[in-house]
Every structure is written in structure tokens, then in C-alpha cells.
Design a protein around this motif. Sequence first.
Motif, mmCIF file in Angstrom:
data_model
loop_
_atom_site.group_PDB
_atom_site.id
_atom_site.type_symbol
_atom_site.label_atom_id
_atom_site.label_comp_id
_atom_site.label_asym_id
_atom_site.label_seq_id
_atom_site.Cartn_x
_atom_site.Cartn_y
_atom_site.Cartn_z
ATOM 1 N N ILE A 37 0.792 -1.135 -0.038
ATOM 2 C CA ILE A 37 -0.117 0.068 -0.064
ATOM 3 C C ILE A 37 0.908 1.248 0.133
ATOM 4 O O ILE A 37 1.411 1.325 0.937
ATOM 5 N N ARG A 57 -1.509 -4.500 -4.857
ATOM 6 C CA ARG A 57 -0.983 -3.169 -4.685
ATOM 7 C C ARG A 57 -2.268 -2.218 -4.759
ATOM 8 O O ARG A 57 -3.182 -2.475 -5.248
ATOM 9 N N ASP A 58 -1.666 -1.122 -4.356
ATOM 10 C CA ASP A 58 -2.872 -0.062 -4.430
ATOM 11 C C ASP A 58 -2.711 0.772 -5.608
ATOM 12 O O ASP A 58 -1.724 0.709 -6.214
ATOM 13 N N THR A 59 -3.873 1.706 -5.802
ATOM 14 C CA THR A 59 -3.947 2.733 -7.007
ATOM 15 C C THR A 59 -2.509 3.416 -7.204
ATOM 16 O O THR A 59 -2.117 3.681 -8.305
ATOM 17 N N ASP A 72 -5.457 -4.493 -8.042
ATOM 18 C CA ASP A 72 -5.542 -3.169 -7.311
ATOM 19 C C ASP A 72 -6.670 -3.136 -6.262
ATOM 20 O O ASP A 72 -7.632 -3.531 -6.702
ATOM 21 N N GLY A 74 -7.245 -0.600 -4.433
ATOM 22 C CA GLY A 74 -7.978 0.773 -4.257
ATOM 23 C C GLY A 74 -7.164 1.782 -3.838
ATOM 24 O O GLY A 74 -5.751 1.410 -3.556
ATOM 25 N N TYR A 75 -7.448 2.868 -3.819
ATOM 26 C CA TYR A 75 -6.490 4.045 -3.460
ATOM 27 C C TYR A 75 -6.345 3.934 -1.870
ATOM 28 O O TYR A 75 -7.157 3.839 -0.948
ATOM 29 N N MET A 76 -5.090 4.250 -1.444
ATOM 30 C CA MET A 76 -4.553 4.017 -0.163
ATOM 31 C C MET A 76 -5.332 4.768 0.856
ATOM 32 O O MET A 76 -5.099 4.236 2.055
ATOM 33 N N LEU A 79 -9.212 2.773 1.403
ATOM 34 C CA LEU A 79 -9.184 1.353 0.983
ATOM 35 C C LEU A 79 -10.684 0.698 1.638
ATOM 36 O O LEU A 79 -11.343 1.461 2.714
ATOM 37 N N VAL A 84 -8.837 -5.548 0.165
ATOM 38 C CA VAL A 84 -7.604 -5.896 0.444
ATOM 39 C C VAL A 84 -7.800 -7.650 0.977
ATOM 40 O O VAL A 84 -6.905 -8.142 0.485
ATOM 41 N N SER A 94 2.581 -1.103 4.545
ATOM 42 C CA SER A 94 1.825 0.149 3.936
ATOM 43 C C SER A 94 2.640 1.476 4.403
ATOM 44 O O SER A 94 3.348 1.422 5.333
ATOM 45 N N ALA A 98 -2.460 5.526 5.439
ATOM 46 C CA ALA A 98 -3.503 4.473 4.808
ATOM 47 C C ALA A 98 -4.600 4.697 5.580
ATOM 48 O O ALA A 98 -4.547 5.036 6.738
#
Length: 289
Positions: A37, A57-59, A72, A74-76, A79, A84, A94, A98
Motif C-alpha cells: 500500500i 498493490r494500491d492505486t 489493484d 484501491g486508493y491507499m 481502502l 484488501v 503500508s 493509509a
Amino acid sequence: MICCRSGFTLRASAFALLVASALPVVAQEKPGGIVAIGGSITEIIFALGASDRLIARDTTSNYPAEAQALPDVGYMRALSPEGVLSVDPQMIISEDGAGPLETINVLEAANIPFITVPDAYSAEGIIAKINAVGQAIGEPEKATQLAGDLTVRLDAVVQTARQDAGQEPKKVLFILSTQGGRIMASGQNTAASAMIEMAGAQNAAVGFDGYKPMTDEAVISAAPDAILMMEREGDHNSTVADLLALPVIASTPAGETGAVIRMDGLYLLGFGPRTADAVSDLSAALYGS
């Protein structure tokens, strides 16, 4: 604070001990099934040669290109625990920040090691981040080597940038967005401000911390020699022509000369393995070296 959530917590006072310790952060020496993240965390894992252990991984993790083939989650900062947990992680690493908190609480309660790596906008902060990730994934020796190489390169490019700047460093205004004609700029104690200074320049926005809107009068008073922005998509995007068309920008030295620099956001502000290159590129764009 670094947190390893598998039944215990490592607080800020233990950070130096964690990085220096020869013991692994978790019981498993070289864990797989890792969800990263934060763009810099993903970059570091790739740079340590452990990309085969990543499962998601995140966006914000868009580099290297191979990372974009991973699921993906999502955005950290937005979330969902379902997103996840759907990839069945064995470990989550992370960047700090986050969220939201409710999601983090659910993930920490899922009996999965959840490690939060602090972010500091300095060379020392990058080195600590690399070493912390290396410890978490059981690659402390590779982390030490990567951190050492980066230290040498970063010291060299910062020194060159200061020499290029000479006695009259340029004033740079980092603009996050211009929605509605309002300038959202970077003050002190931000990644953008730290990068500007490492590149041999001065942050034109003074008197406040973080990212805040600036009045037209404040922008004019700041008198930036150059404008720095991220390359981005969506509602926050602004072309150079759009920016220079704003009367408040047109009246600044940067507006008069058209001195607008745009760089990839993760590359510029990630404070990861590519930071030395980003400093060099920013300095070259400012001083033409």
C-alpha cells in the motif's frame, strides 16, 4: 510509528531498533503473499528483487510498469477491507497515512501482519524506509546495499543542484490544483517543499504548513520564478496553457516567462528509490544543467 500488527505493536521509540535489528520483523523469514500500500513501498519491494512475492498493490503504485499487472485493491486513503482481504494476503506493508481508520482497524484485527512504515521527507527518511521494508520482507542485506547506493547518488545530485543554483536559488511554487481558479499550493513540511529544496531552489510559499489555498495577493507576493505541478488526470488536471491564462499566474515572474515544470507525481513526491533521479531532473529543469 512503525506498526507490525500480528499481536504486538512497535512504537516510534523502537523505530531505530527495528531498522538496526538483525531479527526479522515477523516470524516468517521471507514472506510471500504481500500486499503493498503506497507507491514507494511497491517500488522498494521491486528494487529489492522481491516482486515475485507481491500479490496486489494500491492505486498509487503505478511504477514500475510490471506493478500495474497486479490486482489493484484501491486508493491507499480510501481502502475497503473487503478489497484488501479478497486477495488473501499473508502480509500487508503500508506507507503511513493509509485509511480510512475503520478499514485499518478491520485489517489489523484479521490476524495478518500489518506493517506501517513511516514517511519522512528527507534522505534519512528514504533510507529508513528502505531498511524497514527490507527487514519486513527478510531482505536486510539487499536493503542495506540499496540504501547505501541511493545515499551516494543523492548526496552527489543535491551537491550538484546547489552548485547550479549558485547564490541566487530560484523560488518555486508547487501547485497541487487550480480548481475554480483557486491556487492550492504546497507550504512547508511537505514532500514538494523538500524536493524543491533538494533541487537547489526555495519554496515560494512561506508562512504555512501542508497544502492550502493561497489568495491572489499571496501568490503575487510569493513571486515564483517557476511553477511546479504534477502530471495528473481527471478534475484536478490543468494544462500549462490553462495555468498561464490565470491572471494571478500571468502576473508572476514564472507566468511572464512561461516557466512551468510538470513531473510524474510518484516520481517527484514518492521519496523512494528513484528520488536521486527526480532531484536531478528537477534541478536540470530549473537551472538548465
